[in-house]
Design a protein around this motif. Structure first.
Motif, PDB file in Angstrom:
ATOM      1  N   SER A  16      43.904  63.148   5.975  1.00  0.00           N
ATOM      2  CA  SER A  16      44.888  62.176   6.279  1.00  0.00           C
ATOM      3  C   SER A  16      45.272  61.589   5.191  1.00  0.00           C
ATOM      4  CB  SER A  16      44.212  61.206   7.223  1.00  0.00           C
ATOM      5  OG  SER A  16      42.914  60.731   7.060  1.00  0.00           O
ATOM      6  N   MET A  17      44.877  61.706   4.026  1.00  0.00           N
ATOM      7  CA  MET A  17      45.519  60.944   2.685  1.00  0.00           C
ATOM      8  C   MET A  17      46.720  61.587   2.245  1.00  0.00           C
ATOM      9  SD  MET A  17      43.203  60.315  -0.991  1.00  0.00           S
ATOM     10  CE  MET A  17      42.195  59.459  -0.039  1.00  0.00           C
TER      11      MET A  17
ATOM     12  N   ALA B 297      55.645  63.728  -1.459  1.00  0.00           N
ATOM     13  CA  ALA B 297      54.817  62.212  -1.888  1.00  0.00           C
ATOM     14  C   ALA B 297      54.221  61.596  -0.682  1.00  0.00           C
ATOM     15  CB  ALA B 297      55.748  61.742  -2.834  1.00  0.00           C
ATOM     16  N   ARG B 298      55.126  61.644   0.416  1.00  0.00           N
ATOM     17  CA  ARG B 298      54.574  60.881   1.520  1.00  0.00           C
ATOM     18  C   ARG B 298      53.796  61.534   2.562  1.00  0.00           C
ATOM     19  NH1 ARG B 298      54.141  56.128   0.324  1.00  0.00           N
ATOM     20  NH2 ARG B 298      54.011  55.597   2.143  1.00  0.00           N
TER      21      ARG B 298
ATOM     22  N   SER C  82      50.564  73.174   2.860  1.00  0.00           N
ATOM     23  CA  SER C  82      49.844  74.592   2.686  1.00  0.00           C
ATOM     24  C   SER C  82      49.014  74.891   1.634  1.00  0.00           C
ATOM     25  CB  SER C  82      51.100  75.875   2.523  1.00  0.00           C
ATOM     26  OG  SER C  82      51.455  75.720   1.152  1.00  0.00           O
TER      27      SER C  82
ATOM     28  N   VAL D 172      37.593  68.688  -2.230  1.00  0.00           N
ATOM     29  CA  VAL D 172      37.499  67.890  -0.897  1.00  0.00           C
ATOM     30  C   VAL D 172      38.995  67.350  -0.819  1.00  0.00           C
ATOM     31  CG1 VAL D 172      36.621  66.143   0.181  1.00  0.00           C
ATOM     32  CG2 VAL D 172      35.248  67.565  -1.220  1.00  0.00           C
TER      33      VAL D 172
ATOM     34  N   PRO E  75      40.660  65.014   1.687  1.00  0.00           N
ATOM     35  CA  PRO E  75      40.878  64.222   2.872  1.00  0.00           C
ATOM     36  C   PRO E  75      42.232  64.514   3.528  1.00  0.00           C
ATOM     37  CG  PRO E  75      40.466  62.954   0.873  1.00  0.00           C
ATOM     38  CD  PRO E  75      40.820  64.350   0.501  1.00  0.00           C
TER      39      PRO E  75
ATOM     40  N   THR F 205      50.725  60.955  -2.702  1.00  0.00           N
ATOM     41  CA  THR F 205      50.694  59.864  -3.657  1.00  0.00           C
ATOM     42  C   THR F 205      49.503  59.508  -3.798  1.00  0.00           C
ATOM     43  OG1 THR F 205      53.186  59.491  -2.919  1.00  0.00           O
ATOM     44  CG2 THR F 205      51.970  58.055  -4.392  1.00  0.00           C
ATOM     45  N   ASP F 206      48.755  58.791  -2.917  1.00  0.00           N
ATOM     46  CA  ASP F 206      47.597  58.143  -3.064  1.00  0.00           C
ATOM     47  C   ASP F 206      46.579  59.049  -3.520  1.00  0.00           C
ATOM     48  OD1 ASP F 206      48.573  56.034  -1.765  1.00  0.00           O
ATOM     49  OD2 ASP F 206      47.707  56.311   0.090  1.00  0.00           O
TER      50      ASP F 206
ATOM     51  N   LEU G 250      44.518  58.895  -7.424  1.00  0.00           N
ATOM     52  CA  LEU G 250      43.218  58.816  -7.520  1.00  0.00           C
ATOM     53  C   LEU G 250      42.911  59.281  -9.031  1.00  0.00           C
ATOM     54  CD1 LEU G 250      41.735  60.016  -4.345  1.00  0.00           C
ATOM     55  CD2 LEU G 250      41.745  57.660  -5.288  1.00  0.00           C
TER      56      LEU G 250
END
Lengths: 313, 262, 378
Positions: free
Chosen positions: B88-89, B130-131, B138, B84, B86, B92-93, B97
């Motif tokens: 819009s994440m 990263a950002r 892709s 999965v 997301p 890096t974030d 995780l």
């Protein structure tokens, strides 16, 4: 893995229990005696009067009364306290010439009343925290809720007389109102006894039982409310057209002529209502809505006098 | 590093995996193959602790209970078949995780977490992304991000469930190559289910064939993938060539006139 | 970069040729240090300024005219070591300290709670339109309040507490019922079954509430509706003191869980695979958000849409990470509701528009925008 939710359930249950305890603890216990005591009549201020939420002390004779109860407005003006009134609510229609405002008594912010600089505010209902807010502003509040019978009306007149410094006039008003009502009942000579009636408060068959003040007024004449059979647990039950047809009341009073523009002829033309005895005998009457919602002396004289005329042979 | 002993998993009262035993040593690559519905994903989900199992699954000699999720996450990392993502994440974030089991449960990432993630991103050539948010990547970049998230767990065992399903040939090879390099460099143990037997044979040192929930064959790719076993367990008619990196399968058209029997 | 990597692999050519150990990946240039999404100081600063500004505006404005300079002096006089003398009379002083300021603070608490609960629900249920009333809080609180107004002795209404307490109890009972219903014997609760449980409970409680309200005299009915439509006017500091523990605790739990909310975005299985107990995190977040909401609405009535408007605006401005959305929802939710309340008083002054009407008026179009956006994304 299966056991986890069960354990969490327990922790949620504990959380809920704790919060309930906190809530109840926070609630505290404030008990206020509400029973009206028998009293002698003091002549000077400060006085202590009985409001629906307890005893209220009024330090000096109020000169800027804000009255947000149409019935209390009638009482105030009838005992000569009208000169002390600086504002009345939008439903105070009698007497003419009162300083009417747009207030309803259901405002949420006491601050809105402050421009009148009231030194006594009178309500018929408790709206949320309004009374409490006024107390924080050190403004005495008198709550005189809808009277259910004549004794209630006389008590409120007494309290208002005390609160405004018109005890003598209040006693006189009680006496004259009492004798007017008694003579009206006497003159009717039992012609109303046992006769059934239906009071319509709105066209969707909201009505009032004999436990309401209008029911008490009709009860003076020994008349019987068809709604009593329906009003289990509520003084203002909603019945149906079918119920009206079944009970076939002897008299119909339409107290929705203002709000909903009802008229006797419109009532007559509702489906099947031509079969009603009250319709055939032309005993359907339109009255001002206020008779069902007000208990002031003017409303009483008007409505009781009206019933007396209706019952005249 | 990873030992399966007599592992069975039942779903809805039906045994989907029954009595599977296997072993992946340090720095080894075990391929799990088998026809659709053979129980590959179920087995992998049990290894990661997402399904209850019977038997023993040991990671570094230790069995983890269901409640030891953080300890297990430090021992085994997981690349799901359909992750999965997301949209819009940012990368890096997302990758960080994977460090959840390393820093305090509710706390923020430590400097060490950031440095591990930074190294992994560089290693996977994702540093410049990263950002970016996942939705802008892709398919191949996304899959590398998923791999990065698993690698930052710094777990000695990496379990991958069909990691190349949604990738074209080039990206599929890239992801597997990267994994293989890490295995060789750092002694990562890999258990990977793959659809494509040739690819599986080229990367895995050992293959285990699942059929109807049971491990029916285990051994070197060249031993396991033969014309007859493939016909038997996959119902496929193939020619098997011996390439330098392992057996290469070439599907052969089976013509009734040639009298091919099953 | 993708192309580089692919080109490196392309010469593999014939599958029968060995792929070998593969081409060396090009050594990456030293990367800038990673910057994970975090709350920045200027975010907090903006939120704090917005919040303090809203409170100041709401304390300065009111139907009873008080010169702003005197109000400010009265506020400053209470700050120790400042030696400002307040020239406000006793009535003005009571208006500021017993009515306006408590109402503003109550607005902050309620607005913060509703906004943060909305954000949390949206994260936990992966549904951008989830709001704090999702699990039956509103209907339960509504029933509790109606019962208190209708069946409570008349004196109750003046002493502050019974109405909020009854509303709170109703909300907690409703949410408890939702949790009980949303649970199936065979599997742990799924978000979908919880939401369905909430729908069923809300329908039932609303039906009972309507039944009770419908049998009342017009006076009581008006009080019930006034409560339902939402109101922040606070008589003194009692309501603030009453809900602060709940809102404080709920906000603390949700703040602590903000990172978990981000992790839940990848789904329960993957979150679990990297060490997060998604089911437990969800339960804790939902319980905290719900209890806090119950406490908030018990004093404010049912103010809608705050939990949609505020988190989505923040999402738009500060990105999708709950590490920002949760703390900023607290600050901006507080300021937003206080400003909305100022608006409610100002539009038809001196008449007050019910606060719930104002937020619904602002929120409904917003809701549609979010719906369209999420449809485009989905």
């Amino acid at each position: 893995m299966k056991k986890l939710p069960a354990r969490l359930d327990r922790s949620v249950a504990v959380l809920i229990t704790i919060s309930l305890v906190v809530a109840l603890f926070g609630a505290g216990a404030r008990t206020v005696s509400a029973s009206p005591p028998a009293r002698a009549v003091p002549a000077t201020f400060p006085v202590t009067v009985t409001s629906a939420d307890g005893r209220v002390t009024i330090r000096s004779r109020p000169t800027r009364i804000l009255c947000l109860s149409a019935s209390a407005t009638q009482m105030l003006y009838s005992i000569g306290a009208g000169k002390q009134v600086v504002g009345v609510d939008k439903y105070s229609t009698w007497p003419p010439g009162t300083p009417r405002t747009d207030f309803t008594g259901f405002e949420t912010r006491a601050e809105d009343y402050l421009y009148l600089h009231p030194d006594l505010v009178i309500f018929a209902f408790f709206e949320g925290t309004l009374v409490k807010q006024l107390q924080l502003l050190h403004i005495p509040v008198l709550v005189l809720p809808p009277a259910a019978n004549f004794a209630g009306v006389y008590n409120q007149i007494t309290e208002l007389g005390l609160a405004t410094g018109h005890t003598g006039a209040a006693a006189k008003l009680r006496a004259s109102l009492g004798s007017f009502v008694a003579s009206a009942a006497r003159n009717a000579g039992g012609r109303g006894r046992g006769k059934t009636y239906y009071i319509e408060i709105s066209p969707d068959y909201y009505t009032a039982t004999s436990k309401t003040f209008i029911g008490a007024e009709l009860g003076l004449f020994g008349m019987r409310d068809i709604a009593d059979a329906a009003g289990r647990g509520t003084a203002y039950p909603q019945i149906s057209a079918e119920f009206v047809l079944k009970e076939d009341p002897r008299y119909v009073f339409l107290a929705d002529t203002v709000c909903c523009h009802e008229t006797p002829s419109a009532f007559d033309h509702r489906p099947a209502f031509s079969l009603l005895r009250a319709v055939k005998d032309h005993d359907v009457f339109g009255v001002n809505d206020s008779v069902a919602s007000q208990w002031g002396p003017h409303t009483i004289e008007e409505f009781v006098g009206f019933i007396a005329r209706v019952l005249r042979p | 590093m990873l030992e399966l002993e007599d592992v069975s998993v039942s779903l809805g009262g039906r045994d989907v995996v029954s009595h599977v035993s296997a072993r992946v040593g340090r720095g080894a690559w075990l391929g799990v193959v088998g026809p659709n519905g053979a129980g590959k994903s179920t087995l992998i989900r049990a290894i990661v602790g997402l399904l209850r199992h019977e038997g023993h699954i040991r990671l570094g000699g230790r069995e983890y209970r269901a409640t030891e999720r953080r300890a297990r996450a430090r021992a085994v990392a997981y690349v799901p078949q359909r992750p999965v993502l997301p949209a819009s994440m940012n990368v890096t974030d997302y990758v960080l995780l994977g460090r959840s089991a390393h820093h305090s449960y509710l706390g923020a990432e430590t400097a060490e977490d950031l440095s591990v993630a930074g190294q992994v991103l560089e290693r996977l050539e994702l540093a410049s992304f990263a950002r970016k948010v996942l939705g802008e990547l892709s398919g191949g970049e996304q899959q590398r991000a998923v791999l990065a998230r698993a690698l930052v767990q710094e777990a000695p065992v990496l379990v991958m469930d069909e990691p190349t399903t949604s990738l074209d040939l080039g990206h599929a090879q890239l992801v597997l190559e990267l994994t293989d390099q890490l295995r060789q460099e750092s002694g990562l143990s890999v258990l990977c289910s793959l659809h494509d037997l040739t690819v599986a044979a080229q990367f895995a040192e050992n293959l285990v064939v699942l059929s109807q929930g049971s491990a029916v064959l285990e051994g070197k790719p060249a031993e396991v993938l033969t014309k007859s076993t493939i016909r038997r367990y996959f119902g496929a008619n193939v020619d098997v060539y011996h390439g330098p990196a392992g057996p290469v399968l070439s599907p052969a058209r089976s013509r009734p006139s040639l009298g091919v029997t099953r | 970069m993708t192309i580089t990597a692919r080109q490196a692999l392309e010469p593999a050519g014939d599958p029968r040729e060995p792929i070998g150990t593969g081409p060396e990946l090009r050594p990456a240039p030293p990367a800038a240090p990673l910057r994970p999404t975090r709350l920045r100081a200027w975010h907090l600063g903006t939120g704090a300024v917005f919040l303090l500004g809203s409170v100041l505006v709401s304390v300065l404005l009111g139907s009873y005219h008080l010169p702003p300079a005197q109000v400010l002096a009265s506020l400053a006089a209470r700050i120790p070591l400042l030696h400002v003398h307040s020239s406000l009379g006793p009535v003005g002083s009571a208006v500021i300290w017993q009515l306006r300021l408590p109402s503003a603070v109550l607005g902050c608490l309620v607005g913060a709670m509703l906004a943060v609960a909305g954000a949390s629900y949206q994260g936990v249920f992966s549904n951008p339109l989830a709001d704090p009333y999702l699990l039956g809080v509103a209907s339960g609180a509504g029933l509790g309040a109606t019962v208190a107004i209708v069946y409570g002795p008349a004196v109750w209404s003046t002493s502050l507490f019974p109405l909020p307490v009854a509303a709170f109890l109703g909300a907690v009972v409703a949410v408890g019922a939702t949790f009980a219903l949303g649970r199936s014997r065979t599997r742990p609760r799924s978000p979908a079954s919880l939401i369905l449980g909430g729908v069923a409970v809300a329908a039932f409680f609303t039906a009972v509430q309507t039944f009770i309200a419908q049998r009342q005299s017009p006076g009581d009915l008006t009080v019930v509706y006034n409560w339902i439509l939402g109101d922040l006017s606070s008589p003194g500091w009692g309501p603030v003191a009453m809900i602060t523990p709940y809102v404080g605790a709920a906000a603390a739990v949700l703040l602590a869980c903000r990172r978990l909310l981000d992790a839940l975005a990848v789904g329960d299985e993957e979150a679990s695979s990297f060490g997060i107990r998604a089911d437990r995190a969800r339960l804790v977040v939902v319980a905290a958000a719900t209890l806090g909401t119950a406490a908030a609405v018990s004093v404010s009535g049912l103010i809608g849409f705050v939990g949609i408007i505020v988190p989505h605006t923040i999402r738009l401005l500060a990105g999708p990470s709950y590490r920002r959305i949760i703390p900023l929802s607290l600050l901006f939710g507080a300021g937003f509701l206080v400003l909305a309340n100022v608006g409610a008083s100002a539009v038809l002054s001196p008449e007050q528009i019910p606060l719930g009407v104002v937020t619904a008026f602002l929120g409904a179009p917003f809701f549609l925008v979010v719906l369209r956006q999420s449809r485009r994304m989905g």
